[in-house]
Write an enzyme that holds these catalytic residues in place. Structure first.
Site: not given
Ligand SMILES: Cc1ncc(COP(=O)(O)O)c(C=O)c1O
Length: 370
Positions: A177, A179-181
């Site tokens: 999503d 904001i994931k790494t």
């Protein structure tokens, strides 16, 4: 404003999406399969199946193992609600387990106490990117014949005993999503070795349609398909995969930056009496968030907000949510951590001088006892 989390996107992502747009093939196609191949290579896994979110990855995994009404699943309460709702979507019952205050991960001894005749699976969540005690969890699961579905939404690139999370174990679910790494815009993946289960997941992500029958008949009757089971419209699209491919190429750079900032916060905040940092070994952990346990947390959060620093509370324990109140649990560690937990800005786009400002503003708050 300094965001607590955000993606870092650039020309590579734009070009990659642009190429997809020009082909006109926006649904599941070559980009998705390329992304899956890259994930399989990275994690040395037999199967990688990409879907549209991390939540649907968890839902598909639980559905594919046959979770049904009344079955119980052990899950930490201290996680995003996205870990828990997929259990409910299958008709299952979440049994909330406590965490260890050292690393905020599942307390395996407590998990063991929750096992009943109805228990079908355990969902360990690698909170913040720190791996759970997987050898203990897998041992417990083997003893009681339970499936283990790892929620690795936070743990892309983290290692356990030298091995990448996602490269071993039963079933691993990732989220991509915003904001994931690494991000796909929205997206998720299921990694596993079991061929039968992989076939089931592959059918279920596309409305239960059997692609094999389609390819068998495609030259004679291109419109033909067969439906063998209940399924969902959960597949990943080409544009999302195109973003994911561009992000994956930058993963090492992103991980380096996240680790650098986390270590910087460790140095700056470790001697502050009113703040407890969660010690993590960044030679093996790629941090998803940086959390502190802070005295007067709510007032600190407001103070930081007033200085343009956005923070977050990850997470409100699920057993305290009205919807899950009937899944009664007494979880002292989870509840005490919830009182003080605060995520401060950490992402690959964060400048070191912004991180310095964050740390200095936290110090200011306690210095002035505002
Ligand atoms: C721990 C955890 N599990 C699952 C998810 C679900 O991922 P997605 O947002 O891709 O549905 C998230 C997303 O925030 C998460 O933090």
């Amino acid at each position: 404003m300094i965001q607590v989390a955000r993606p870092l996107l650039g020309k590579a992502e734009l070009d990659s999406v642009d190429r997809v747009l020009k082909t006109g093939w926006l649904g599941m196609g070559d980009k998705v399969f390329q992304f899956e191949t890259k994930l399989k290579e990275m994690f040395k896994r037999k199967h990688a199946i990409c879907v549209n979110t991390g939540t649907t990855a968890l839902h598909l995994a639980l559905d594919a193992i046959g979770l049904k009404k009344g079955d119980e699943v052990i899950v930490p309460s201290f996680t995003f609600v996205a870990t828990v709702q997929p259990i409910v979507m299958c008709g299952g019952i979440p049994r909330f387990c406590d965490i260890r205050t050292e690393d905020l991960n599942m307390d395996v001894r407590h998990a063991g106490k929750l096992i009943s005749k109805k228990t079908k699976a355990i969902i360990p969540v690698h909170y913040g990117g720190a791996p759970c005690n997987m050898s203990e969890i897998l041992k417990l699961a083997k003893k009681h014949r339970l499936r283990v579905i790892e929620d690795a939404a936070h743990a892309f690139g983290s290692r356990y005993n030298g091995r990448l999370i996602g490269s071993f174990g039963d079933i691993t679910c990732f989220s991509f999503d915003p904001i994931k790494t690494i991000t796909c815009g929205e997206g998720g993946a299921i990694l596993l070795d079991d061929r039968g289960l992989s076939e089931t997941v592959t059918k279920k992500r596309m409305l239960g349609i059997d692609k094999d029958t389609w390819s068998r008949y495609k030259h004679k009757r291109s419109w033909f398909y067969e439906v063998h089971m209940k399924g969902y419209r959960y597949h990943m699209g080409n544009m999302n995969a195109a973003i994911g491919i561009a992000q994956l190429a930058k993963f090492k750079k992103f991980a380096k930056k996240r680790k650098q900032i986390a270590k910087f916060y460790d140095d700056k905040l470790s001697n502050l009496g009113a703040v407890r940092i969660i010690k993590r070994n960044y030679s093996s952990i790629t941090p998803f968030n940086y959390t502190i346990l802070a005295e007067e947390r709510d007032r600190l959060m407001e103070f930081l907000n007033g200085k343009g620093i956005i923070t977050a509370i990850n997470y409100i324990p699920n057993h305290l949510q009205p919807f899950f109140k009937r899944n009664k649990a007494s979880l002292p560690n989870t509840e005490s951590v919830y009182e003080k937990i605060l995520s401060i800005p950490l992402h690959a786009a964060l400048r070191l001088r912004d991180a310095e400002f964050v740390a200095e503003t936290i110090k200011d708050f306690y210095r002035k006892k505002i």
